[in-house]
Design a protein around this motif. Structure first.
Motif, PDB file in Angstrom:
ATOM      1  N   ASP A   1     100.699 -43.160  81.007  1.00 18.76           N
ATOM      2  CA  ASP A   1     101.393 -43.551  82.241  1.00 18.76           C
ATOM      3  C   ASP A   1     101.176 -42.555  83.376  1.00 18.76           C
ATOM      4  OD1 ASP A   1     102.321 -45.804  80.991  1.00 18.76           O
ATOM      5  OD2 ASP A   1     104.343 -45.017  80.647  1.00 18.76           O
ATOM      6  N   SER A   2     100.927 -41.291  83.043  1.00 20.11           N
ATOM      7  CA  SER A   2     100.795 -40.289  84.098  1.00 20.11           C
ATOM      8  C   SER A   2      99.344 -39.931  84.420  1.00 20.11           C
ATOM      9  CB  SER A   2     101.555 -39.017  83.709  1.00 20.11           C
ATOM     10  OG  SER A   2     100.984 -38.416  82.578  1.00 20.11           O
ATOM     11  N   ARG A   3      98.371 -40.552  83.746  1.00 20.88           N
ATOM     12  CA  ARG A   3      96.983 -40.123  83.965  1.00 20.88           C
ATOM     13  C   ARG A   3      96.484 -40.416  85.373  1.00 20.88           C
ATOM     14  NH1 ARG A   3      93.980 -44.141  79.681  1.00 20.88           N
ATOM     15  NH2 ARG A   3      94.939 -46.032  80.441  1.00 20.88           N
ATOM     16  N   TRP A   4      96.887 -41.527  85.995  1.00 23.96           N
ATOM     17  CA  TRP A   4      96.434 -41.806  87.363  1.00 23.96           C
ATOM     18  C   TRP A   4      97.074 -40.851  88.352  1.00 23.96           C
ATOM     19  CZ3 TRP A   4      92.122 -44.062  87.592  1.00 23.96           C
ATOM     20  CH2 TRP A   4      91.766 -45.032  86.666  1.00 23.96           C
TER      21      TRP A   4
ATOM     22  N   HIS B   1      92.273 -34.858  92.587  1.00 29.49           N
ATOM     23  CA  HIS B   1      91.465 -35.209  93.760  1.00 29.49           C
ATOM     24  C   HIS B   1      92.015 -34.543  95.013  1.00 29.49           C
ATOM     25  CE1 HIS B   1      89.864 -39.146  91.796  1.00 29.49           C
ATOM     26  NE2 HIS B   1      89.224 -38.086  91.369  1.00 29.49           N
ATOM     27  N   ASP B   2      93.324 -34.612  95.190  1.00 23.58           N
ATOM     28  CA  ASP B   2      93.952 -34.018  96.383  1.00 23.58           C
ATOM     29  C   ASP B   2      93.733 -32.514  96.464  1.00 23.58           C
ATOM     30  OD1 ASP B   2      94.882 -36.500  97.132  1.00 23.58           O
ATOM     31  OD2 ASP B   2      96.925 -36.151  96.420  1.00 23.58           O
ATOM     32  N   HIS B   3      93.722 -31.846  95.335  1.00 19.33           N
ATOM     33  CA  HIS B   3      93.668 -30.394  95.324  1.00 19.33           C
ATOM     34  C   HIS B   3      92.281 -29.799  95.129  1.00 19.33           C
ATOM     35  CE1 HIS B   3      97.968 -31.039  94.864  1.00 19.33           C
ATOM     36  NE2 HIS B   3      98.097 -29.828  95.347  1.00 19.33           N
ATOM     37  N   TRP B   4      91.345 -30.554  94.567  1.00 17.48           N
ATOM     38  CA  TRP B   4      90.060 -29.955  94.216  1.00 17.48           C
ATOM     39  C   TRP B   4      88.828 -30.693  94.736  1.00 17.48           C
ATOM     40  CZ3 TRP B   4      90.941 -25.280  92.663  1.00 17.48           C
ATOM     41  CH2 TRP B   4      92.116 -24.990  91.989  1.00 17.48           C
ATOM     42  N   ALA B   5      88.951 -31.937  95.126  1.00 17.05           N
ATOM     43  CA  ALA B   5      87.756 -32.705  95.492  1.00 17.05           C
ATOM     44  C   ALA B   5      87.549 -32.730  97.003  1.00 17.05           C
ATOM     45  CB  ALA B   5      87.893 -34.140  94.970  1.00 17.05           C
ATOM     46  N   ASP B   6      86.313 -32.492  97.417  1.00 15.57           N
ATOM     47  CA  ASP B   6      85.961 -32.659  98.825  1.00 15.57           C
ATOM     48  C   ASP B   6      85.804 -34.135  99.147  1.00 15.57           C
ATOM     49  OD1 ASP B   6      85.897 -29.897  99.345  1.00 15.57           O
ATOM     50  OD2 ASP B   6      83.832 -29.767  98.620  1.00 15.57           O
TER      51      ASP B   6
ATOM     52  N   LEU C   1      95.160 -37.636  87.991  1.00 17.01           N
ATOM     53  CA  LEU C   1      93.851 -37.749  88.623  1.00 17.01           C
ATOM     54  C   LEU C   1      93.970 -37.665  90.144  1.00 17.01           C
ATOM     55  CD1 LEU C   1      90.824 -38.159  88.217  1.00 17.01           C
ATOM     56  CD2 LEU C   1      91.240 -40.624  88.260  1.00 17.01           C
ATOM     57  N   ALA C   2      94.965 -38.331  90.711  1.00 21.44           N
ATOM     58  CA  ALA C   2      95.182 -38.265  92.165  1.00 21.44           C
ATOM     59  C   ALA C   2      95.488 -36.827  92.599  1.00 21.44           C
ATOM     60  CB  ALA C   2      96.313 -39.205  92.567  1.00 21.44           C
ATOM     61  N   TRP C   3      96.307 -36.132  91.810  1.00 26.51           N
ATOM     62  CA  TRP C   3      96.625 -34.742  92.129  1.00 26.51           C
ATOM     63  C   TRP C   3      95.365 -33.891  92.109  1.00 26.51           C
ATOM     64  CZ3 TRP C   3      96.036 -29.900  90.200  1.00 26.51           C
ATOM     65  CH2 TRP C   3      96.828 -28.899  90.756  1.00 26.51           C
TER      66      TRP C   3
END
Length: 86
Positions: A55-58, A65-70, A61-63
């Motif tokens: 239930d918490s995997r998405w 992306h927000d913190h590490w992905a350009d 993943l969003a977190w």
């Protein structure tokens, strides 16, 4: 202390997907634990904990992306850039 009775939270029996993969819950694929027993100690994992993680995997993943992905690209975009091997 958090407590639960494992007998009340035992996951369903696995359904074989292929030689290396089993499925206990819809859309949750696992490496067959029998293949890992010689390499990694296996623990009893209650059904509620599997559901909590799924239930918490998405959200996780969003977190990430927000913190590490350009930028974030889809799997389809990634596959378009793969050489065909021909």
């Amino acid at each position: 202390m958090i407590g639960f009775r494992y007998s009340a939270q035992r996951p369903p029996d696995p359904r074989r997907i292929n030689d290396a993969v089993v499925q206990r819950f819809d859309h949750v694929y696992e490496v067959d634990p029998a293949l890992m027993r010689d390499h990694v100690r296996q623990h009893d994992f209650p059904a509620w904990d599997t559901r909590r993680i799924v239930d918490s995997r998405w959200e996780h993943l969003a977190w990430m992306h927000d913190h590490w992905a350009d930028s974030v690209i889809s799997g389809e975009e990634l596959m378009e850039d793969e050489p065909t091997g021909e």
